[in-house]
Design an enzyme around this catalytic site. Structure first.
Site, PDB file in Angstrom:
ATOM      1  CB  CYS A  31      -0.891   0.013   1.321  1.00 17.95           C
ATOM      2  SG  CYS A  31       0.144   0.152   2.594  1.00 17.95           S
ATOM      3  CD  GLU A  66       2.402 -27.428  -8.555  1.00 18.30           C
ATOM      4  OE1 GLU A  66       1.835 -27.419  -7.731  1.00 18.30           O
ATOM      5  OE2 GLU A  66       2.083 -28.035  -9.918  1.00 18.30           O
TER       6      GLU A  66
HETATM    7  S1  FES Z   1      -1.292  -3.228   3.291  1.00 20.38           S
HETATM    8 FE1  FES Z   1      -0.060  -1.457   4.043  1.00 20.38          FE
HETATM    9  S2  FES Z   1       1.834  -2.572   4.445  1.00 20.38           S
HETATM   10 FE2  FES Z   1       0.589  -4.211   3.938  1.00 20.38          FE
END
Ligand code: FES
Ligand SMILES: Cc1cc2nc3c(=O)[nH]c(=O)nc-3n(C[C@H](O)[C@H](O)[C@H](O)COP(=O)(O)OP(=O)(O)OC[C@H]3O[C@@H](n4cnc5c(N)ncnc54)[C@H](O)[C@@H]3O)c2cc1C
Ligand code: FES
EC number: 1.2.3.7
Length: 1359
Positions: free
Chosen positions: A64, A1291
């Site tokens: 994020c 795999e």
């Molecule tokens: S979603 Fe924010 S650090 Fe993982």
């Protein structure tokens, strides 16, 4: 020294009731914001910028990350740093500018060179982590430009390679294995050696800067002009009854905190960086948020003659810079300088940079004081006798940090104002002023990852003043601080301190001290690995004191680094420059089927990097969409009497099995082996089982409702749950393995045993589970459609199965259901069976509520419900000759399958396919697939194969140990001949020429310089006491089978091509290979323009109504099968087009593709073809081969294992795309390292998963992969039954990671032999088993939790 960089002066309150900020240059103004809203929630649900991905919600993954830029109006400077948007509160970004990956570049405005290089270095697979990675790198680039380093050459940055690698050290990627990401980052570094950069699409042979997408450091303006003029600090923002305040003075703060109004029940939250919610998840709702960051006293760093005073809201990053910059000119004070710098380098190991940039020192200490957070900062500051100033309702007081930590927890209205670090000199409180004294300060931390983002098992900081007396080094004063070991807060080890002061250091003194330290450092009940943590205290104290003993002159040198001293210690404390030393990739591609065989860039890689690639949760919510969250059982076997929500009004509905329509089944998943209920009905069957689905207006509200729901259980008169495989066997609670899935025994076991010279009976191995840790958790969106139809967007590997489950659950015909999957943010098997109930729950809720319903399962719930890899218990009996040749092997294997069959009955077959890699003479086994009250275990990348392959190695190592032989010798002795291969594998063995393992084995020996390195390792081990190395080379055989798969190719009027396949793009590059195949096959028309066909092909999302019988995307063969299905379609189309082309050619002389297609359309040629590829039963199974050498170094004091080098060789046949296959090989290998070395997926005694987030579950990061990783993809030429002679890669390479485990075992053996000699015992150690995963506590325990004591004892007795 850092100055207080306060932002703009206060503005009158009424002007500031709005929040103004920019995102990617766009202005946003809000006048009402729920103060608990995070930046991530805002960006993802209120803007079009979806590149910020939610991977964990707790600061632990970096998915994020955004760049936050602030303008300092006084200094006229922009400050840029990355932050985790999942923890950043929206209200805290007033006046800031946010840059996301789309802001760097995008499909419309052109991609940034970061995006282009990520794509070109093959550094994005599923793409879910990629935007966060790009931002991490961008932040490092932006900040490097602000340094005063010399201008770099054009196209480079001022970044160093070391900084480039470290820029992504806080980011997780589950697909790539990091090496290509590191290369993409390093390509920007001024000091990079371009020849060191790995396989990429920019050059084939000689590295050329001009071929890299050009980097222009001025391209992006991180802080728009318009914001500079209108920035005002927010003082108050209201939303319903909730408010956000940013006081500008202590007086204002005092009145806001409202000590008097405390009784009114107003919930107040003081906020600095807000990263604390990453650890202490918030379930309370606050009325007042008070942002402390604008109060001058709290945000300044001040230096006086006697101390450094740090405002409580100063961020860890700012403090690091300030401490590093600190230069005290006075010679007398150089000790302070040294201490401050060492504090700074310890702080650099805390969390990740995106956390450190906002996490405050005060916030950390308050978390430690109030909630016993295992803080590093408290420990380090305790060692240097820090003080704190606090403001309570009644007064301002100054306390020592020790007093502060020991106080009862601060109430929510008391404020920590500042922390001060006293200087050692000139005030020298408590320190003698003798001139021959020296101050020594060191800090320590042992954690699963060296570069942080992992809490320490134990941290420590020691400060001592020593002097040289006549008899040696005397300890004049000493402070020993320890923390994070399962204790309320950091402590100082006063017993040992008192014992040491005034004494002369000697072996005996240290021996007594380390014995005493175990009393001071004693973890509280319930702490994991208590003995290990205490042993770390011993190790660290030893590391601190030992270099001072018996080393003349050491005391007078500044760093105690005389070579003699260093070599005796485990670590040399010298800063390593780069994390990865080098990597080499050798690919042998084939141009026979161009563009098949080319290492072309993964389809969609650039839009993945910019974050524009659309994952299920990125699809905009339809009108009136609701969100669901699962309520799961915490009991393994219980009646559910009721579910009580904390607040009924926050929820629209709670969906349970009662809501299943008449005639529908309570079904959440199915395989050919059975089904699993969607929700528990009368009885829960396991902890983690779905009981209900809470549906609310937002995901946050749904999550909160589910998290706080109270389930009322009743266990009266119930049988006890079955929680172990032994209990399952006792109660005959087993799943049947259908005969067609039961593997065949080989030879006559009794005869084999009779032929043996030696036998080992009933040796036991236990293998644990592993969690998928796909970066995108389970997610689905269900949209009701007309006439009782429903469309479900699901992140799933098996849409066809979800389709049928939804239809059965809702009791609607299958043609009423449509499941659509475009891409999956990492699957690894976990998005197969386990994704079905998620899609079905959304469908059921949508059906019930007549509105769209979606869910994005939070990481904790995902981890609790996921099931994961199968744990198992293995007992083996072996017969073997004196030379190591195995004559017979018998295995009894109990597999813990959990509550439902899932794919568990397939495990025996899978295990045997990989275990049979050696000629065991005779092989017999008994499998029991146990039905237990655990969550059902499912397929995880190489399910069964990884365990089977590991068991084979354990058997080999056991024999080698028994006979005192080299394991490598025993391996080779038991290699298959082609005849025995045929006996063990039947037709799967293929042709003799396809048995490439023996050649690869030899090739690897040479390419890895194996023999020489074995010698070097031996030498190293002789010369080093506290570090031991191990090296191991292992082979793998991994049988796969190709399954029937559909395909459809349509040519559109403009000549572009649309392809649909049964397989799902999970990041494994399926679309890329399919595109290559379509381009290759259609070019058989042989007209002009077909060489550009690759660009004209688009593979589109899977849609279960458009393409039926899509099947499973699993087992490594979906790409090749999908390619073959496409090939069949293209052949049909080519046949339809060729005669027309010939005709046109006769008429016009030449024909190009567009003209041909236009004509074909006009002449009503059918331009769409479908196929269903069914492999021939005799050739559907085949074996993959590979081999790896790994070399590791184990630290005997901490149990840390460093992987120094891995060399791999893997047979891809004629690779369809070597870049994609390389990515699969490296990624699988690193996931295997996770299984063998790091990832503990633990449950409590009732089977409830307790390791439920990034804090406790540690997948590999860039600092835990091999420092040197060399991969060779072997082109083993023509394979007549394979798709264009290609072989699978998804795999099998995971199995090769067992080489790391075997090498670790070898190093530990060395340590144990040494320990034996310290104990005065002869001979060689007989250690047999090393647990999986071989985590630091496991390794240290085997190396000897008391090894330091034994060492000192041995020295003491010898003298
Ligand atoms: S979603 Fe924010 S650090 Fe993982
Ligand atoms: C992923 C991750 C990894 C981490 N790893 C480590 C690690 O390895 N070692 C380590 O030591 N720490 C680690 N931390 C903890 C980190 O250092 C703290 O979260 C951070 O320092 C808290 O500061 P903050 O400004 O974000 O506090 P906030 O989250 O804003 O506040 C935390 C708590 O303290 C209160 N508070 C804050 N400031 C004050 C004040 N001045 N007076 C009174 N109360 C106050 C708040 O009300 C809240 O209750 C990690 C954190 C994360 C998210
Ligand atoms: S590419 Fe990194 S998680 Fe998938």
């Amino acid at each position: 020294m850092q100055q207080d960089t306060q932002l703009t002066p206060p503005q009158p309150m009424e002007q500031n009731q709005r929040l103004v900020f920019a995102v990617n240059g766009e202005r946003f103004e809000l006048s009402s914001v729920d103060p608990s809203t995070t930046l991530l929630q805002f960006l993802r649900s209120h803007t079009r910028f979806k590149s910020v991905k939610l991977g964990c919600g707790e600061g632990g993954c970096g998915a994020c990350n955004v760049l936050l830029s602030k303008f300092d109006s006084k200094l006229k400077q922009v400050e840029d740093y990355k932050v985790s948007s999942c923890l950043t509160l929206l209200c805290s970004i007033n006046g800031c500018s946010i840059t996301t990956s789309e802001g760097l570049g995008n499909i419309k405005d052109g991609f940034h060179s970061i995006h282009q290089r990520f794509a070109g270095f093959h550094a994005s697979q599923c793409g879910f982590c990629t935007p966060g990675m790009c931002i991490s790198l961008f932040s490092a680039l932006v900040n490097s430009e602000k340094t005063h380093r010399p201008e770099p050459a054009l196209g480079f940055s001022k970044l160093t390679t070391s900084e480039a690698e470290k820029s992504i050290s806080g980011n997780l990627c589950r697909c790539t294995g990091y090496r290509p990401i590191a290369d993409a980052c390093k390509s920007f570094a001024a000091d990079v050696d371009m020849e060191d950069l790995g396989l990429n699409s920019f050059w084939k042979k000689d590295a050329k800067l001009q071929e890299l997408p050009f980097y222009d450091s001025k391209q992006i303006t991180t802080y728009p002009e318009f914001l500079k003029n209108e920035y005002k600090s927010t003082t108050v923002l209201n939303h319903k009854n909730k408010s956000w305040y940013s006081p500008l003075s202590l007086e204002e703060l005092r009145s806001l905190v409202g000590y008097d109004s405390a009784e009114n029940g107003v919930m107040v939250k003081l906020v600095a960086g807000n990263t604390g919610i990453g650890y202490y998840k918030e379930t309370d709702r606050y009325d007042k948020y008070i942002d402390l960051r604008f109060i001058p006293e709290l945000s300044a760093i001040k230096k006086t003659d006697s101390q450094i005073e740090i405002g409580a809201t100063v961020s860890i990053s700012k403090l690091i810079v300030a401490l590093k910059e600190e230069k005290i000119d006075d010679d007398l004070c150089s000790d302070d300088d040294m201490v401050l710098k060492k504090i700074a380098s310890h702080l650099e190991k805390i969390a990740s940079e995106s956390i450190r940039n906002v996490a405050s020192i005060g916030g950390n200490l308050v978390m430690s004081q109030r909630k016993n957070f295992p803080s590093d900062i408290a420990t380090v500051l305790l060692a240097v006798s820090s003080k704190v100033t606090i403001l309570t309702a009644v007064k301002k007081e100054i306390l020592t940090l020790e007093e502060f930590l020991k106080k009862p927890p601060l109430d929510s209205r008391s404020v920590l104002l500042s922390i001060s670090i006293p200087f050692l000199k000139p005030t020298k409180n408590g320190y003698s002023e003798k001139s021959n004294t020296k101050v020594i300060f060191k800090t320590f931390r042992a954690s699963p990852r060296p570069l942080g983002n992992a809490l320490a098992y134990l941290n420590a900081a020691f400060l001592a003043e020593i002097s040289v007396g006549d008899t040696g080094v005397v300890i004049d004063s000493i402070r020993l601080a320890f923390g994070s070991f399962g204790v309320k807060h950091a402590i100082s080890a006063s017993t040992v301190e008192n014992y040491l002061v005034g004494k002369t250091l000697s072996v005996d003194l240290i021996y007594e001290a380390v014995k005493l330290i175990r009393y001071d450092v004693s973890p509280e009940n319930g702490t994991s690995h208590p003995a290990y943590r205490s042993s770390l205290a011993v190790s660290f104290l030893f590391e601190f004191l030992w270099p001072l003993v018996d080393t003349d002159g050491c005391v007078n040198t500044s760093t105690c680094t005389s070579p003699g001293v260093v070599s005796r210690m485990a670590s040399d404390h010298s800063e390593t420059t780069t994390l990865l030393s080098s990597a080499k990739q050798v690919i042998e591609s084939s141009h026979e089927h161009y563009p098949v065989g080319e290492p072309i860039v993964k389809s969609g890689a650039a839009i993945q990097a910019s974050g524009e690639a659309v994952f299920v949760d990125d699809i905009p919510s339809p009108l009136n969409c609701l969100h669901g969250a699962f309520i799961y059982s915490t009991k393994p076997l219980a009646r559910v009497k009721g579910i009580k929500l904390k607040s009924e009004k926050d929820v629209n509905s709670v969906v349970t099995f009662h809501d299943i329509p008449n005639g529908g089944d309570n079904i959440g998943a199915k395989t050919i082996l059975g089904t699993e209920p969607l929700f528990a009905d009368e009885l829960t069957q396991c902890a983690g089982q779905r009981i209900a689905f809470a549906v609310a207006d937002t995901q946050k509200n749904a999550d909160m409702a589910a998290e706080t729901a109270m389930v009322d259980y009743d266990t009266e008169d119930l049988e006890p749950p079955i929680l172990t495989v032994e209990q399952a066997v006792e109660k005959s609670s087993l799943f049947e393995v259908p005969p067609f899935l039961y593997p065949s025994q080989v030879g006559d076991f009794s005869k084999g045993m009779a032929e043996s010279d030696h036998q080992i009976h009933s040796a036991e191995i236990q293998l644990p589970s592993q969690y998928y840790f796909y970066m995108e958790t389970q997610t689905a969106l269900a949209v009701p459609d007309e006439d009782n139809c429903i469309v479900v967007y699901s992140s799933i590997q098996v849409p066809e199965f979800a389709h049928s489950v939804i239809s059965r659950c809702l009791n609607i015909p299958e043609h009423n259901v449509r499941v659509i999957t475009r891409r999956v943010g990492g699957g690894f098997g976990g998005k197969a069976i386990k994704a079905m109930p998620v899609a079905t729950a959304c469908a059921l809720a949508a059906y019930k509520l007549r509105c769209p319903v979606r869910t994005y399962v939070n990481r904790k719930t995902d981890m609790i419900m996921a099931g994961g890899r199968h744990p198992m218990k293995i007992n083996y009996t072996i017969g073997f000759k004196s030379n190591g040749k195995i004559t017979a092997l018998h295995l009894d294997i109990l597999i813990n399958a959990g509550m439902s069959p899932d794919i568990s009955p397939v495990l025996p077959l899978n295990m045997m396919c990989a275990l049979k890699k050696y000629n065991f003479g005779a092989l017999s086994f008994d499998f029991k697939v146990c039905k237990t009250n655990h969550s059902s275990k499912s397929a995880m990348r190489a399910p069964g194969e990884v365990q089977g392959s590991f068991i084979a190695e354990a058997v080999i190592e056991h024999i080698a140990c028994y006979l005192s032989l080299d394991p490598g010798f025993v391996r080779e002795l038991n290699f298959h001949s082609f005849d025995s291969l045929r006996l063990f594998y039947g037709v799967g063995a293929g042709e003799p020429s396809e048995y490439t393992l023996p050649t690869m084995w030899d090739k690897l020996m040479k390419s890895s310089n194996f023999d020489y390195r074995v010698e070097t390792v031996d030498k190293f081990n002789k010369n080093n006491i506290w570090r031991k190395k191990g090296i191991s080379r292992i082979p793998i055989l991994h049988e796969v089978s190709v399954r029937p798969t559909p395909g459809k190719v349509s040519i559109l009027p403009d000549g572009s091509v649309v392809v649909e396949v049964g397989g799902i793009e999970l990041g494994q590059g399926l679309w890329t290979k399919v595109k290559q195949m379509a381009a290759y096959c259609l070019s058989a028309v042989q007209c002009d323009g077909t060489d550009g066909l690759l660009e004209k092909v688009r593979v589109i999302q899977a849609d279960t109504l458009s393409m039926v019988q899509g099947g499973f995307t699993s087992g490594s063969t979906t790409s090749e099968a999908s390619c073959q299905a496409v090939r069949l379609c293209c052949n049909v189309l080519v046949e339809r087009l060729v005669s027309l082309k010939e005709k046109l050619k006769e008429q016009t002389g030449s024909v190009n593709w567009e003209l041909l297609i236009m004509q074909a359309k006009m002449q009503s040629v059918n331009l769409s073809a479908s196929s269903f590829f069914v492999p021939e039963s005799t050739s559907m199974r085949y074996i993959n081969y590979g081999a790896a050498v790994s070399e590791v170094e184990v630290n005997l004091l901490t149990g840390e294992t460093k992987i120094l080098q891995t060399d791999m060789i893997y047979d891809c046949g004629q690779s369809l795309n070597p870049a994609v296959d390389l990515g699969q090989i490296e990624g699988a290998f690193v996931q295997g390292i996770g299984f063998f070395m790091l990832e503990e997926y633990l449950t409590n005694s009732e089977g409830l998963v307790v390791v439920d987030g990034t804090w406790t579950y540690k997948i590999p990061t860039i600092d835990t992969i091999p420092k040197q990783l060399n991969v060779q993809i072997l082109n083993s030429g023509h394979h007549k039954n394979r798709v264009l002679s290609s072989k699978a890669s998804g795999e099998p390479p995971l199995l090769l990671a067992a080489s790391v485990h075997c090498a670790t075992r070898a190093a530990i053996k060395e340590a144990r032999n040494q320990l034996l000699s310290w104990k005065g015992l002869d001979g060689s150690d007989s250690m047999i088993q090393l647990d999986v995963p071989a985590t630091m506590p496991v390794v240290k325990t085997l190396c000897g939790l008391n090894n330091v004591e034994f060492y000192l004892q041995s020295l003491s007795s010898s003298s």
